[in-house]
Write an enzyme that holds these catalytic residues in place. Structure first.
Site, PDB file in Angstrom:
ATOM      1  N   ARG A 179      -6.014  15.872  10.918  1.00 24.65           N
ATOM      2  CA  ARG A 179      -6.170  15.269  12.251  1.00 24.65           C
ATOM      3  C   ARG A 179      -5.173  15.786  13.290  1.00 24.65           C
ATOM      4  NH1 ARG A 179      -7.892   8.929  11.375  1.00 24.65           N
ATOM      5  NH2 ARG A 179      -9.709   9.357  10.084  1.00 24.65           N
TER       6      ARG A 179
ATOM      7  N   ASP B  46      -8.566  -1.777  22.588  1.00 25.41           N
ATOM      8  CA  ASP B  46      -8.256  -0.814  21.537  1.00 25.41           C
ATOM      9  C   ASP B  46      -7.008  -0.045  21.971  1.00 25.41           C
ATOM     10  OD1 ASP B  46     -10.172   0.295  19.029  1.00 25.41           O
ATOM     11  OD2 ASP B  46      -8.593   1.680  19.659  1.00 25.41           O
TER      12      ASP B  46
END
Length: 280
Positions: free
Chosen positions: A39, A150
């Protein structure tokens, strides 16, 4: 450094894990080193950091909030579905909304979707509200609001667009609801109709930070996110969520999550199927 593969030492991995937990509470297990490699490789290569250690050094420097945001965006898991697990939405429609419809007088209904990812959960809640209102004309005359938060700015931007490809729509959304609540959008995407979209307000929020801007809620969905936190952090988050809930308000967690030992704050309610928690 190889353009496709980065090598991380154990010490660098430990330092990065510490940064990630302090920044957003996420706990990375030892065997998740591959996740960091896959990632963060683009950030490491594009920024020419040379090693994960140098990236961690840079993250602690002043004026690196954009880099920190990039790293958190890359490391957060955004697995989501429409009407995930189904029974929380059945509980919402069959138990919670009828209860609140009769007890809320002169007030707006407020539901918070914490860790909302690309918007499927808050928009599913908005669809349920729409269905309930069409079956019960006149309820919630002061309106309803879904606050969706979020930590990941990238997914919030996607959620605000309210446009989804067919592949994403196929994950949990029935054909009936697709026809009722969506209209063909740009290219291959489908757009949510305004009455569903406009009920939801998105904002960035770190669950380890302040909840002041959330206000007072009737229902909180905080599902499948506490699993990423340590026991101590979970306790802190649940205590803060409790403060946002009105007395008698409800908390819905993921299937494998619970309020642990916070029985002084929450009462367990068995719904068969499913368990929800009522704020004391």
């Amino acid at each position: 450094m190889n353009a496709h593969k980065i090598t991380i030492t154990e010490q660098e991995f430990d330092r990065f894990c510490l940064f990630l937990e302090q920044a957003c509470g996420i706990l990375l297990a030892k065997h998740k080193q591959y996740l960091v490699e896959s990632r963060l490789s683009k950030i490491l290569i594009d920024g020419q950091y040379g090693s994960l250690g140098r990236l961690v050094d840079s993250l602690s420097l002043p004026g690196k909030s954009h880099l920190k945001e990039q790293v958190i965006n890359a490391m957060t898991t955004n697995e989501t579905l429409w009407f995930r697990d189904i029974h929380p939405y059945e509980i919402l429609k069959g138990k919670l909304l009828p209860e609140l419809a009769s007890s809320l007088s002169g007030q707006r209904l407020k539901i918070w979707s914490a860790a909302c990812s690309t918007g499927q959960e808050p928009y599913s809640i908005s669809m349920i509200l729409d269905e309930f209102k069409s079956e019960n004309p006149g309820v919630f005359s002061y309106g309803e609001e879904v606050v969706a938060t979020d930590i990941c700015t990238r997914v919030l931007e996607q959620a605000r667009q309210a446009e989804y490809e067919m592949l994403a729509l196929g994950r949990g959304l029935s054909q009936d609801r697709l026809k009722t609540f969506f209209e063909p959008g740009k290219s291959e995407a489908w757009s949510l109709k305004p009455q569903i979209k406009n009920r939801v307000r998105f904002r960035e929020l770190n669950l380890l930070g302040s909840y002041v801007g959330i206000g007072s809620c009737d229902i909180v969905f905080c599902r499948n996110v506490l699993i990423y936190f340590s026991t101590e952090r979970k306790r802190e988050i649940l205590q803060k969520i409790h403060k946002t809930l009105k007395p008698g308000g409800y908390l819905l967690l993921g299937a494998s999550e619970s309020v642990a030992e916070l029985n002084d704050l929450f009462e367990m309610v068995h719904c068969r199927p499913g368990i929800i928690y009522k704020a004391k």
